[in-house]
Design a protein around this motif. Structure first.
Motif, PDB file in Angstrom:
ATOM      1  N   GLN A 237       0.745  -1.435  -0.194  1.00 55.78           N
ATOM      2  CA  GLN A 237       0.385  -0.167  -0.040  1.00 55.78           C
ATOM      3  C   GLN A 237       0.978   1.155  -0.069  1.00 55.78           C
ATOM      4  O   GLN A 237       1.777   1.657   0.565  1.00 55.78           O
ATOM      5  CB  GLN A 237      -0.674   0.068   1.239  1.00 55.78           C
ATOM      6  N   LEU A 238       0.285   2.072  -0.916  1.00 52.45           N
ATOM      7  CA  LEU A 238       1.610   3.522  -1.034  1.00 52.45           C
ATOM      8  C   LEU A 238       0.610   4.576  -0.079  1.00 52.45           C
ATOM      9  O   LEU A 238      -0.562   4.755  -0.531  1.00 52.45           O
ATOM     10  CB  LEU A 238       1.950   3.897  -2.224  1.00 52.45           C
ATOM     11  N   ILE A 239       0.757   5.271   0.507  1.00 49.92           N
ATOM     12  CA  ILE A 239      -0.002   7.093   1.230  1.00 49.92           C
ATOM     13  C   ILE A 239       1.279   7.943   1.643  1.00 49.92           C
ATOM     14  O   ILE A 239       2.027   7.580   1.330  1.00 49.92           O
ATOM     15  CB  ILE A 239      -0.059   6.129   2.825  1.00 49.92           C
ATOM     16  N   LYS A 240       0.642   9.101   0.777  1.00 44.58           N
ATOM     17  CA  LYS A 240       1.314   9.580   0.638  1.00 44.58           C
ATOM     18  C   LYS A 240       1.846  10.559   2.373  1.00 44.58           C
ATOM     19  O   LYS A 240       0.971  10.520   3.153  1.00 44.58           O
ATOM     20  CB  LYS A 240       0.173  11.304   0.469  1.00 44.58           C
ATOM     21  N   ASP A 241       3.534  10.847   2.761  1.00 44.98           N
ATOM     22  CA  ASP A 241       3.522  11.048   3.682  1.00 44.98           C
ATOM     23  C   ASP A 241       3.177  12.726   3.995  1.00 44.98           C
ATOM     24  O   ASP A 241       4.861  13.574   3.715  1.00 44.98           O
ATOM     25  CB  ASP A 241       5.042  10.445   3.559  1.00 44.98           C
ATOM     26  N   LYS A 242       2.554  13.337   4.199  1.00 45.89           N
ATOM     27  CA  LYS A 242       2.785  14.462   4.102  1.00 45.89           C
ATOM     28  C   LYS A 242       3.378  15.564   5.325  1.00 45.89           C
ATOM     29  O   LYS A 242       3.250  16.619   5.163  1.00 45.89           O
ATOM     30  CB  LYS A 242       1.364  14.994   4.332  1.00 45.89           C
TER      31      LYS A 242
END
Length: 104
Positions: free
Chosen positions: A27-32
């Motif tokens: 799973q890819l999750i934007k690391d804001k």
């Protein structure tokens, strides 16, 4: 439709790369909140959590894969990928859905 590829890097700072296998889902999750890279995309595996990041440097992006910077605006906050190859210098994956969708 042409497949989109990305490279997982930074695995040595998490669990290493020995457990990755072709066909494995990530799973890819934007690391804001990442203070070092505004376009950081974290890579997670169910049950482990963070296992690395989508490569964002010409030194870590393998072959024709997209860097995190090129991929960042093409995905929603989350996306799913599949491991294609496990190599000594990175894990090459394909993105399963490039459309901007929110995964729950």
């Amino acid at each position: 439709m042409k497949k989109t590829f990305f490279t997982i890097t930074g695995t040595k700072y998490c669990y290493g790369s020995k457990f990755f296998e072709p066909g494995m889902r990530v799973q890819l999750i934007k690391d804001k909140e990442n203070q070092y890279d505004r376009e950081a995309i974290q890579v997670n595996v169910k049950g482990l959590g963070k296992v690395g990041y989508v490569a964002n440097s010409p030194y870590t992006v393998l072959g024709e894969s997209m860097s995190a910077g090129r991929l960042y605006d093409k995905i929603g906050n989350k996306a799913i990928g599949t491991v294609v190859y496990v190599l000594d210098n990175g894990i090459l994956c394909s993105i399963d859905n490039i459309a901007k969708k929110k995964y729950r």
